[in-house]
Design a protein around this motif. Sequence first.
Motif, PDB file in Angstrom:
ATOM      1  N   LEU A  52       1.013  -1.008  -0.311  1.00 13.07           N
ATOM      2  CA  LEU A  52       0.237  -0.516   0.075  1.00 13.07           C
ATOM      3  C   LEU A  52       0.709   1.249  -0.096  1.00 13.07           C
ATOM      4  CD1 LEU A  52      -2.689   1.604  -0.224  1.00 13.07           C
ATOM      5  CD2 LEU A  52      -3.525   1.029   2.654  1.00 13.07           C
ATOM      6  N   ALA A  53       2.435   1.144   0.784  1.00 11.90           N
ATOM      7  CA  ALA A  53       2.982   2.323   0.702  1.00 11.90           C
ATOM      8  C   ALA A  53       3.467   2.455  -0.590  1.00 11.90           C
ATOM      9  CB  ALA A  53       3.783   2.656   1.556  1.00 11.90           C
ATOM     10  N   ALA A  54       3.417   1.471  -1.234  1.00 12.94           N
ATOM     11  CA  ALA A  54       4.104   1.852  -2.894  1.00 12.94           C
ATOM     12  C   ALA A  54       3.488   1.897  -3.695  1.00 12.94           C
ATOM     13  CB  ALA A  54       4.991  -0.091  -2.904  1.00 12.94           C
ATOM     14  N   ALA A  55       1.780   1.396  -3.251  1.00  4.71           N
ATOM     15  CA  ALA A  55       1.350   1.997  -4.475  1.00  4.71           C
ATOM     16  C   ALA A  55       0.448   3.750  -3.813  1.00  4.71           C
ATOM     17  CB  ALA A  55      -0.210   1.145  -3.907  1.00  4.71           C
ATOM     18  N   ARG A  56       0.802   4.476  -2.703  1.00  9.12           N
ATOM     19  CA  ARG A  56       1.399   5.762  -2.778  1.00  9.12           C
ATOM     20  C   ARG A  56       1.643   6.310  -3.667  1.00  9.12           C
ATOM     21  NH1 ARG A  56      -3.047   7.612   0.477  1.00  9.12           N
ATOM     22  NH2 ARG A  56      -4.402   6.003   2.093  1.00  9.12           N
ATOM     23  N   ARG A  57       3.198   5.684  -3.270  1.00 10.30           N
ATOM     24  CA  ARG A  57       4.570   6.310  -3.829  1.00 10.30           C
ATOM     25  C   ARG A  57       4.319   6.048  -5.062  1.00 10.30           C
ATOM     26  NH1 ARG A  57       8.223   2.401  -3.304  1.00 10.30           N
ATOM     27  NH2 ARG A  57       7.588   2.289  -5.188  1.00 10.30           N
ATOM     28  N   GLU A  58       4.007   5.404  -5.774  1.00  8.75           N
ATOM     29  CA  GLU A  58       3.665   5.267  -7.233  1.00  8.75           C
ATOM     30  C   GLU A  58       2.201   6.123  -7.867  1.00  8.75           C
ATOM     31  OE1 GLU A  58       5.679   4.022  -9.066  1.00  8.75           O
ATOM     32  OE2 GLU A  58       6.911   3.174  -8.048  1.00  8.75           O
ATOM     33  N   PHE A  59       1.571   7.406  -7.212  1.00 11.60           N
ATOM     34  CA  PHE A  59      -0.008   7.626  -7.058  1.00 11.60           C
ATOM     35  C   PHE A  59       1.759   8.856  -7.237  1.00 11.60           C
ATOM     36  CE2 PHE A  59      -2.893  10.328  -7.314  1.00 11.60           C
ATOM     37  CZ  PHE A  59      -4.307   9.209  -7.697  1.00 11.60           C
ATOM     38  N   VAL A  60       1.941   9.493  -6.564  1.00 12.91           N
ATOM     39  CA  VAL A  60       2.280  10.520  -5.972  1.00 12.91           C
ATOM     40  C   VAL A  60       3.661  10.150  -7.724  1.00 12.91           C
ATOM     41  CG1 VAL A  60       4.231  12.226  -5.124  1.00 12.91           C
ATOM     42  CG2 VAL A  60       2.661  11.092  -3.959  1.00 12.91           C
ATOM     43  N   GLU A  61       4.357   9.296  -7.759  1.00 14.35           N
ATOM     44  CA  GLU A  61       5.815   9.376  -8.816  1.00 14.35           C
ATOM     45  C   GLU A  61       4.581  10.136 -10.473  1.00 14.35           C
ATOM     46  OE1 GLU A  61       7.836   6.180  -8.768  1.00 14.35           O
ATOM     47  OE2 GLU A  61       8.568   6.876  -6.541  1.00 14.35           O
ATOM     48  N   GLU A  62       3.940   9.215 -10.978  1.00 11.13           N
ATOM     49  CA  GLU A  62       2.889   9.389 -12.189  1.00 11.13           C
ATOM     50  C   GLU A  62       1.756   9.954 -11.823  1.00 11.13           C
ATOM     51  OE1 GLU A  62       1.333   5.336 -13.158  1.00 11.13           O
ATOM     52  OE2 GLU A  62       3.801   4.391 -12.620  1.00 11.13           O
ATOM     53  N   VAL A  63       1.321  11.093 -10.902  1.00  8.66           N
ATOM     54  CA  VAL A  63       0.397  12.174 -11.161  1.00  8.66           C
ATOM     55  C   VAL A  63       0.752  12.800 -10.399  1.00  8.66           C
ATOM     56  CG1 VAL A  63      -2.346  12.339 -10.078  1.00  8.66           C
ATOM     57  CG2 VAL A  63      -1.169  10.683 -10.756  1.00  8.66           C
ATOM     58  N   GLY A  64       1.503  13.622  -9.967  1.00  8.88           N
ATOM     59  CA  GLY A  64       2.060  14.617  -8.497  1.00  8.88           C
ATOM     60  C   GLY A  64       1.954  15.107  -7.734  1.00  8.88           C
ATOM     61  N   THR A  65       0.431  14.147  -6.978  1.00  8.95           N
ATOM     62  CA  THR A  65      -0.186  14.641  -6.188  1.00  8.95           C
ATOM     63  C   THR A  65      -0.290  13.181  -5.388  1.00  8.95           C
ATOM     64  OG1 THR A  65      -1.280  16.048  -7.601  1.00  8.95           O
ATOM     65  CG2 THR A  65      -2.348  15.198  -5.608  1.00  8.95           C
ATOM     66  N   PRO A  66      -0.396  13.915  -3.689  1.00 13.56           N
ATOM     67  CA  PRO A  66      -1.177  12.673  -3.115  1.00 13.56           C
ATOM     68  C   PRO A  66      -2.266  11.884  -2.850  1.00 13.56           C
ATOM     69  CG  PRO A  66       0.479  14.153  -2.064  1.00 13.56           C
ATOM     70  CD  PRO A  66       0.097  14.606  -3.452  1.00 13.56           C
ATOM     71  N   VAL A  67      -2.608  11.305  -2.961  1.00 15.90           N
ATOM     72  CA  VAL A  67      -3.988  11.180  -2.814  1.00 15.90           C
ATOM     73  C   VAL A  67      -4.678  10.822  -1.132  1.00 15.90           C
ATOM     74  CG1 VAL A  67      -4.739  11.334  -3.997  1.00 15.90           C
ATOM     75  CG2 VAL A  67      -4.266   8.934  -4.078  1.00 15.90           C
ATOM     76  N   ASP A  68      -4.989  11.266   0.316  1.00 14.22           N
ATOM     77  CA  ASP A  68      -5.718  10.779   1.437  1.00 14.22           C
ATOM     78  C   ASP A  68      -6.969  10.389   1.082  1.00 14.22           C
ATOM     79  OD1 ASP A  68      -2.804  11.128   2.421  1.00 14.22           O
ATOM     80  OD2 ASP A  68      -3.262  13.675   2.439  1.00 14.22           O
ATOM     81  N   GLY A  69      -6.783   9.613   2.248  1.00 15.50           N
ATOM     82  CA  GLY A  69      -8.234   8.904   3.019  1.00 15.50           C
ATOM     83  C   GLY A  69      -8.104   7.817   2.792  1.00 15.50           C
ATOM     84  N   ASP A  70      -9.411   6.866   3.313  1.00 19.69           N
ATOM     85  CA  ASP A  70      -9.495   5.359   3.353  1.00 19.69           C
ATOM     86  C   ASP A  70      -9.131   4.503   1.741  1.00 19.69           C
ATOM     87  OD1 ASP A  70     -10.056   5.920   6.168  1.00 19.69           O
ATOM     88  OD2 ASP A  70     -12.047   6.026   6.169  1.00 19.69           O
ATOM     89  N   VAL A  71      -8.380   3.471   2.102  1.00 24.14           N
ATOM     90  CA  VAL A  71      -8.766   2.836   0.809  1.00 24.14           C
ATOM     91  C   VAL A  71      -9.273   1.939   1.707  1.00 24.14           C
ATOM     92  CG1 VAL A  71      -6.086   3.527   0.213  1.00 24.14           C
ATOM     93  CG2 VAL A  71      -6.286   1.811   1.699  1.00 24.14           C
ATOM     94  N   ILE A  72      -9.988   0.985  -0.116  1.00 22.13           N
ATOM     95  CA  ILE A  72     -10.715  -0.060  -0.161  1.00 22.13           C
ATOM     96  C   ILE A  72      -9.829  -1.462  -1.102  1.00 22.13           C
ATOM     97  CG2 ILE A  72     -13.186  -1.721  -0.235  1.00 22.13           C
ATOM     98  CD1 ILE A  72     -14.137   1.724  -1.336  1.00 22.13           C
ATOM     99  N   ALA A  73      -9.252  -2.275  -0.115  1.00 24.93           N
ATOM    100  CA  ALA A  73      -8.662  -3.136  -0.421  1.00 24.93           C
ATOM    101  C   ALA A  73      -9.558  -3.843  -1.801  1.00 24.93           C
ATOM    102  CB  ALA A  73      -8.328  -4.155   0.441  1.00 24.93           C
TER     103      ALA A  73
END
Length: 152
Positions: A52-73
Amino acid sequence: MPDRSAGLLLFRRAEGGLELFLVHPGGPFWANKDDGAWSIPKGLYEDGEDALAAARREFVEEVGTPVDGDVIALGEFRLPSGKRLSAWAIEGDLDPATVASNTFEMEWPPRSGKRAQFPEVDRAAWFEPDAARRKLTKGQLPLLAAFLRLPR
């Protein structure tokens, strides 16, 4: 062991219903491809790294903006390449025009000896579920199906 990747499916509730945030890969191979070429923001992660930490990191790398909130697996999915993709959904909103992707370097044109840089993601957009089904790569359709089965 096959490569593992992790990604986030950003979604929002709009007037017309659900919308899903997808990205189009950059670089010359994908330049003229549209239907069946889009993806969720995702990327590889190493043994011992939290997916999940990797998914959040990759989102920032590809989009440039972090997203916060509850995640659904959404689960783990085997891609046609043999990779395993762990995916989560997260509700949020962002303007696709603000996407600022990292870059990668490759030899281009092939066998030229020249190196060129390309954005990992060249554009992003919101799609309603039927359009997302057309846009997503074949290997990511099961994660879309898993998301659409969730209670709303």
